[in-house]
Scaffold this motif. Structure first.
Motif, PDB file in Angstrom:
ATOM      1  N   LEU A 596      10.973   6.369   6.159  1.00 34.23           N
ATOM      2  CA  LEU A 596      11.603   5.428   5.223  1.00 34.23           C
ATOM      3  C   LEU A 596      11.621   4.029   5.819  1.00 34.23           C
ATOM      4  O   LEU A 596      11.263   3.043   5.159  1.00 34.23           O
ATOM      5  CB  LEU A 596      13.030   5.868   4.894  1.00 34.23           C
ATOM      6  N   TYR A 597      12.049   3.946   7.092  1.00 34.10           N
ATOM      7  CA  TYR A 597      12.047   2.641   7.760  1.00 34.10           C
ATOM      8  C   TYR A 597      10.631   2.061   7.810  1.00 34.10           C
ATOM      9  O   TYR A 597      10.411   0.883   7.522  1.00 34.10           O
ATOM     10  CB  TYR A 597      12.587   2.766   9.184  1.00 34.10           C
ATOM     11  N   MET A 598       9.680   2.904   8.201  1.00 36.16           N
ATOM     12  CA  MET A 598       8.313   2.424   8.367  1.00 36.16           C
ATOM     13  C   MET A 598       7.712   1.977   7.039  1.00 36.16           C
ATOM     14  O   MET A 598       6.973   0.987   6.981  1.00 36.16           O
ATOM     15  CB  MET A 598       7.457   3.522   9.011  1.00 36.16           C
ATOM     16  N   LEU A 599       8.012   2.698   5.965  1.00 32.58           N
ATOM     17  CA  LEU A 599       7.468   2.319   4.654  1.00 32.58           C
ATOM     18  C   LEU A 599       7.970   0.941   4.230  1.00 32.58           C
ATOM     19  O   LEU A 599       7.200   0.101   3.742  1.00 32.58           O
ATOM     20  CB  LEU A 599       7.856   3.371   3.604  1.00 32.58           C
ATOM     21  N   VAL A 600       9.267   0.688   4.432  1.00 31.24           N
ATOM     22  CA  VAL A 600       9.829  -0.607   4.036  1.00 31.24           C
ATOM     23  C   VAL A 600       9.262  -1.734   4.903  1.00 31.24           C
ATOM     24  O   VAL A 600       8.829  -2.777   4.390  1.00 31.24           O
ATOM     25  CB  VAL A 600      11.370  -0.566   4.132  1.00 31.24           C
ATOM     26  N   LYS A 601       9.274  -1.531   6.200  1.00 28.29           N
ATOM     27  CA  LYS A 601       8.799  -2.590   7.094  1.00 28.29           C
ATOM     28  C   LYS A 601       7.319  -2.867   6.893  1.00 28.29           C
ATOM     29  O   LYS A 601       6.886  -4.023   6.816  1.00 28.29           O
ATOM     30  CB  LYS A 601       9.057  -2.193   8.558  1.00 28.29           C
ATOM     31  N   MET A 602       6.532  -1.783   6.816  1.00 25.77           N
ATOM     32  CA  MET A 602       5.093  -1.971   6.670  1.00 25.77           C
ATOM     33  C   MET A 602       4.759  -2.627   5.332  1.00 25.77           C
ATOM     34  O   MET A 602       3.886  -3.494   5.248  1.00 25.77           O
ATOM     35  CB  MET A 602       4.379  -0.622   6.794  1.00 25.77           C
ATOM     36  N   SER A 603       5.462  -2.229   4.279  1.00 28.94           N
ATOM     37  CA  SER A 603       5.214  -2.834   2.962  1.00 28.94           C
ATOM     38  C   SER A 603       5.507  -4.324   2.982  1.00 28.94           C
ATOM     39  O   SER A 603       4.759  -5.128   2.413  1.00 28.94           O
ATOM     40  CB  SER A 603       6.081  -2.152   1.898  1.00 28.94           C
ATOM     41  N   VAL A 606       2.711  -6.082   4.884  1.00 27.20           N
ATOM     42  CA  VAL A 606       1.481  -6.108   4.079  1.00 27.20           C
ATOM     43  C   VAL A 606       1.590  -7.167   2.985  1.00 27.20           C
ATOM     44  O   VAL A 606       0.657  -7.934   2.732  1.00 27.20           O
ATOM     45  CB  VAL A 606       1.207  -4.710   3.471  1.00 27.20           C
ATOM     46  N   TRP A 607       2.740  -7.203   2.336  1.00 26.45           N
ATOM     47  CA  TRP A 607       2.949  -8.193   1.275  1.00 26.45           C
ATOM     48  C   TRP A 607       2.845  -9.614   1.833  1.00 26.45           C
ATOM     49  O   TRP A 607       2.227 -10.490   1.214  1.00 26.45           O
ATOM     50  CB  TRP A 607       4.309  -7.957   0.644  1.00 26.45           C
ATOM     51  N   THR A 608       3.426  -9.852   2.988  1.00 29.80           N
ATOM     52  CA  THR A 608       3.360 -11.176   3.607  1.00 29.80           C
ATOM     53  C   THR A 608       1.926 -11.538   3.963  1.00 29.80           C
ATOM     54  O   THR A 608       1.473 -12.663   3.714  1.00 29.80           O
ATOM     55  CB  THR A 608       4.236 -11.204   4.874  1.00 29.80           C
ATOM     56  N   ALA A 609       1.184 -10.577   4.546  1.00 25.86           N
ATOM     57  CA  ALA A 609      -0.204 -10.849   4.944  1.00 25.86           C
ATOM     58  C   ALA A 609      -1.089 -11.103   3.729  1.00 25.86           C
ATOM     59  O   ALA A 609      -1.966 -11.966   3.757  1.00 25.86           O
ATOM     60  CB  ALA A 609      -0.749  -9.669   5.759  1.00 25.86           C
ATOM     61  N   GLN A 610      -0.868 -10.370   2.645  1.00 26.89           N
ATOM     62  CA  GLN A 610      -1.689 -10.560   1.446  1.00 26.89           C
ATOM     63  C   GLN A 610      -1.412 -11.902   0.786  1.00 26.89           C
ATOM     64  O   GLN A 610      -2.297 -12.477   0.145  1.00 26.89           O
ATOM     65  CB  GLN A 610      -1.448  -9.425   0.451  1.00 26.89           C
ATOM     66  N   SER A 619      -4.390  -8.195   6.801  1.00 24.22           N
ATOM     67  CA  SER A 619      -4.011  -7.592   5.519  1.00 24.22           C
ATOM     68  C   SER A 619      -4.698  -6.248   5.323  1.00 24.22           C
ATOM     69  O   SER A 619      -4.081  -5.266   4.906  1.00 24.22           O
ATOM     70  CB  SER A 619      -4.372  -8.553   4.386  1.00 24.22           C
ATOM     71  N   THR A 620      -5.984  -6.180   5.659  1.00 28.67           N
ATOM     72  CA  THR A 620      -6.733  -4.931   5.491  1.00 28.67           C
ATOM     73  C   THR A 620      -6.216  -3.846   6.420  1.00 28.67           C
ATOM     74  O   THR A 620      -6.008  -2.686   6.015  1.00 28.67           O
ATOM     75  CB  THR A 620      -8.225  -5.184   5.748  1.00 28.67           C
ATOM     76  N   THR A 621      -5.987  -4.185   7.685  1.00 26.04           N
ATOM     77  CA  THR A 621      -5.534  -3.193   8.663  1.00 26.04           C
ATOM     78  C   THR A 621      -4.151  -2.666   8.310  1.00 26.04           C
ATOM     79  O   THR A 621      -3.912  -1.452   8.300  1.00 26.04           O
ATOM     80  CB  THR A 621      -5.515  -3.831  10.066  1.00 26.04           C
ATOM     81  N   LEU A 622      -3.221  -3.585   8.033  1.00 23.56           N
ATOM     82  CA  LEU A 622      -1.872  -3.137   7.671  1.00 23.56           C
ATOM     83  C   LEU A 622      -1.886  -2.333   6.379  1.00 23.56           C
ATOM     84  O   LEU A 622      -1.103  -1.395   6.211  1.00 23.56           O
ATOM     85  CB  LEU A 622      -0.947  -4.346   7.527  1.00 23.56           C
TER      86      LEU A 622
END
Length: 880
Positions: A596-603, A606-610, A619-622
């Protein structure tokens, strides 16, 4: 037609002082309407005006009326459509084109002929007649002074010339001199004839008297001819003199032309020499900088950069036609090529040494980061190399082979450097997550995806051997659920969240800084074709292929510079994605709720990189890693649902709040705290729906299988707990499930109360159930007492069996039984007891009503009152 013509003249044109010359019966082309007449008219007053008038019958049809009139001077073109074949159609071009169809070709020709004559007679502006027979027009040309315009329809008009004012004055004077000029015209004419003869004689005498002057005039003409001959002789002599001057001037002009041509050629030659000298002459300082310039100091790099730019300008100068054939130009070009090759080789060698040295210096700083969760800063390295950015651009434009070789070497050196840094960085992160030391990482990892198991199953958690603390792996699900909600688990999860966020926060600026450096240093910001000469070559990279194929020494352009940057980043940071996946797998193994933590942080990352660049390496790697995190999250949800389905209950102890219900509460509370304002809230809402439906199904399944605890109690307690949880957390997507849980809790509470109250007053309940059955069968209520089994004696007998003392005893036993069924943690005993009290009072009132209706006047009453019931229930509750 003649009668119509006379009628039109009489009724329409005579009142307007007009004379009708020609008429034609027409209708508009392409439309089926009543016919009308086109008339050519002239005014009787001077100056004469010529018109074309459209005449139409009135709506009643008893007379004609004038509808439209056009001045003939406004007519521009008459189009007869066909000059050879008979065609009744014709067009008149006034302010717009009017298309007509005549009733016959003969009428059309007559009308057009009249228009032609009127045009020739009265108009200065001539009308264009097209597609009209020339024979028709020739016949219409006037052949005398007096010509009829329209045959016998118009009087002959004599052509005359008006007298001017002086002529009129002379005639008046002459007529005043003769009194009988008007009364006797013949005498006046005879007198004029005599005076004319006298004038003719005088003219002849005057001519004869002027012979002497004529002779004098002829003599003067002869003398003038002699003078002309003398002038011609002088002009001839002058012409001979001018001829010699002309020859001299021609020679001077030719000489001047040659001098001008020579000067022009000299100026052009000087311009060409100045062009070659100015554009193909490299200063000695630049040559020295290219050959011996210091590439280690800022001043030396600047000098080499200026010299390289100057050399490139000299080599790229646009030579004019013929320059490339000059021997000096060829020598200079060869010299420039040698300088370029020499400097490119020296620059590539120096930069390769810089790459190696910088990589070695950077590796020496890894020791200080080995125990900290930070990545080394490459900014000094990038700052030093950016001094060579312009030289790299020069090398890219002049010798792409060496430029590409430097690119490959940079990727090779940096990929090994970053691999060491990133692996050490992730090693520290793993150590901090597990709490072990680098020397002895002995820890037992058991996935917490097995949290939701039966009370007899075990839950394996992470145990740390070095600390000597192991959690019990054989504890019940309820105990384990409490332990998961303990401060220790919360601290562990918070610690993991911080570590994971720090890992992503360190990686993101590292990748962005390196990408920015690559873009600036290798000049990959713009999309442009790259040319150069090199051998065929293809380089395979991890995670991508950087390849260039060459045809005739010119490489094909890469799809875009962004692709080049992304491929270089993939080569340099090829270890990031595997290391992130390993870290994610470790976190999931430590505790599946970490997903749950990882999904929120990673999302979020990813949103910031995109937002910065959707196609970038980061963006692609994350994004790829996010897929793995989402898969682990889905796996965590699936495992919990699977363990709900496999849960087993004890046959010897009461059920109480089911473990997976408590675990759902823990999951929801944890998820709400984690996903607050998160971008991937939709994934959690979908998981909620799946989990809550599985909880509902599993609760009903356990309730149906329960032997020790009544089904209604299991359903009531667990759905009350679910309802309380959803009400407290206020999860918007589970509003329907919250209402359903409340309804199930209410229904099963009522069912349990009704079922339990039937036991303390069993016989009394059976008796009145029989009474209600007889009434339902159609027996009147006042006649029930005549039934043998339900007469008054039987009623008194049943009532006597339940005195107040016996009722209180039955309620006390019921309270104890309910207390055994209900669990302590949900604390529903008083709620259930209060509901039973209300239901008992309702039944009491119902029994009394049946006695009053079915046994009227019997005087039979219950041996206890409602107040007694309230006292019994209150004392029982207080005693326990």
């Amino acid at each position: 037609m003649t009668a119509i013509k006379h009628a039109l003249q009489r009724d329409i044109f005579t009142p307007n002082d007009e004379r009708l010359l020609s008429i034609v019966n027409v209708c508009k082309a392409g439309k089926k309407k009543r016919n009308c007449f086109l008339c050519a008219t002239v005014t009787t007053e001077r100056p004469v005006q010529v018109n074309v008038v459209k005449v139409k019958k009135s709506d009643k049809g008893d007379f004609y009326k004038r509808q439209t009139a056009w001045a003939l001077r406004d007519l521009a073109v008459v189009d007869a459509k066909d000059a050879v074949k008979e065609n009744p159609e014709f067009d008149l071009h006034f302010d717009k084109v009017y298309k007509w169809v005549a009733s016959s070709t003969a009428e059309k020709n007559t009308f057009i002929s009249c228009i032609w004559k009127l045009n020739q007679r009265y108009l200065r502006k001539k009308i264009d007649f097209i597609n009209v027979s020339s024979q028709l027009l020739e016949e219409s040309v006037p052949s005398g002074e007096n010509q009829s315009v329209a045959g016998g329809d118009e009087e002959a008009v004599d052509e005359y010339q008006e007298l001017n004012a002086r002529e009129e004055q002379d005639i008046e004077i002459m007529m005043e001199g003769c009194e009988y000029a008007i009364s006797n015209a013949e005498a006046f004419a005879e007198k004029l004839s005599r005076e004319l003869q006298v004038l003719d004689g005088a003219n002849i005498q005057s001519i004869m008297a002027s012979e002497k002057q004529v002779n004098i005039l002829m003599k003067l003409l002869d003398e003038a001819l002699k003078e002309v001959d003398q002038i011609e002789l002088k002009l001839s002599s002058y012409e001979e003199m001018l001829q010699s001057v002309k020859e001299q001037m021609d020679q001077i002009s030719e000489s001047n032309h040659l001098i001008h041509l020579s000067n022009t050629n000299n100026v052009k030659l000087l311009s060409e020499i100045e062009f070659l000298v100015n554009h193909m002459d490299l200063a000695k300082g630049h040559i020295k900088a290219l050959q011996e310039g210091d590439l280690t100091s800022s001043r030396g790099i600047e000098a080499c950069t200026n010299a390289a730019d100057a050399l490139l300008q000299c080599m790229n100068v646009a030579l004019r036609p013929g320059h490339d054939m000059l021997h000096a130009v060829k020598q200079q070009q060869q010299r420039f090529s040698d300088l370029r090759e020499q400097f490119a080789r020296r620059l590539a060698s120096h930069l390769n040494s810089v790459f190696v040295q910088q990589g070695h210096d950077q590796s020496s700083t890894l020791a200080q980061h080995s125990v900290e969760l930070t990545l080394p800063n490459h900014h000094p390295f990038h700052r030093d190399l950016l001094r060579y950015a312009k030289l790299m651009e020069w090398l890219k434009n002049t010798d792409y082979g060496k430029y590409e070789g430097l690119t490959k070497n940079y990727m090779d050196y940096l990929s090994r450097l970053y691999e060491r840094e990133i692996k050490d960085f992730f090693e520290v992160a793993k150590i901090k997550m597990t709490g072990t030391t680098r020397e002895g990482k002995k820890f037992g990892l058991h996935g917490s995806s097995g949290k939701l198991t039966g009370s007899t199953s075990s839950l394996n958690k992470l145990s740390v051997q070095s600390s000597g603390n192991r959690r019990s792996q054989s504890s019940s699900l309820l105990d384990m659920g409490n332990m998961s909600a303990s401060d220790l688990d919360v601290a562990d999860r918070t610690k993991f969240d911080k570590i994971f966020e720090q890992v992503l926060s360190e990686l993101e600026p590292l990748c962005l800084a390196e990408q920015d450096f690559i873009s600036k240093f290798f000049k990959l910001q713009q999309h442009q074709s790259i040319s150069g000469t090199t051998t065929n070559e293809a380089e395979e990279m991890d995670g991508g292929t950087l390849s260039r194929s060459y045809t005739s020494g010119i490489p094909q352009t890469i799809s875009s510079e962004k692709d080049m940057i992304r491929q270089m980043m993939t080569k340099i940071f090829r270890c990031i994605e595997p290391e992130l996946n390993n870290l994610i797998a470790l976190g999931d193994k430590i505790d599946s709720f970490n997903s749950l933590y990882m999904l929120v942080k990673m999302s979020h990352h990813v949103w910031t990189a995109q937002n910065v660049d959707p196609a970038s390496f980061l963006s692609t790697t994350l994004g790829n890693v996010l897929v793995t995190v989402k898969r682990n999250f889905d796996k965590c949800i699936s495992n919990q649902m699977k363990q709900m389905d496999e849960v087993k209950i004890s046959k010897k102890s009461k059920v109480g709040i089911l473990p997976f219900v408590a675990e759902f509460e823990e999951f929801a509370a944890l998820a709400e705290s984690i996903f607050k304002n998160a971008e991937r809230r939709g994934d959690l809402d979908k998981a909620y729906i799946k989990l809550i439906r599985a909880v509902f199904v599993s609760v009903e399944k356990v309730a149906n299988e329960s032997q020790k605890t009544p089904r209604d109690v299991v359903m009531m307690e667990n759905f009350h707990h679910i309802f309380a949880t959803l009400s407290r957390l206020k999860i918007s997507c589970l509003e329907a499930e919250k209402k359903e849980a409340k309804q199930k809790y209410t229904d099963h509470l009522q069912s349990y109360v009704i079922y339990s109250l039937g036991q303390p007053l069993e016989k009394l309940n059976h008796f009145f159930e029989g009474v209600e059955a007889r009434v339902a069968q159609g027996i009147r209520e006042e006649e029930v007492s005549y039934q043998l089994a339900f007469n008054k004696q039987e009623l008194r007998k049943v009532i006597k069996e339940y005195p107040g003392k016996e009722v209180k005893k039955g309620l006390d036993n019921l309270y104890k039984k309910v207390d055994k069924h209900l669990c302590e943690e949900e604390n529903l005993l008083q709620v259930v007891w209060h509901s039973m009290q209300d239901e008992f009072i309702r039944q009491y009132k119902h029994f009394e009503g049946l006695i009053a209706r079915c046994y009227p006047g019997s005087g039979i009453t219950m041996e206890f009152t409602i107040q007694d019931i309230l006292d019994y229930c209150s004392s029982i509750a207080q005693s326990h």
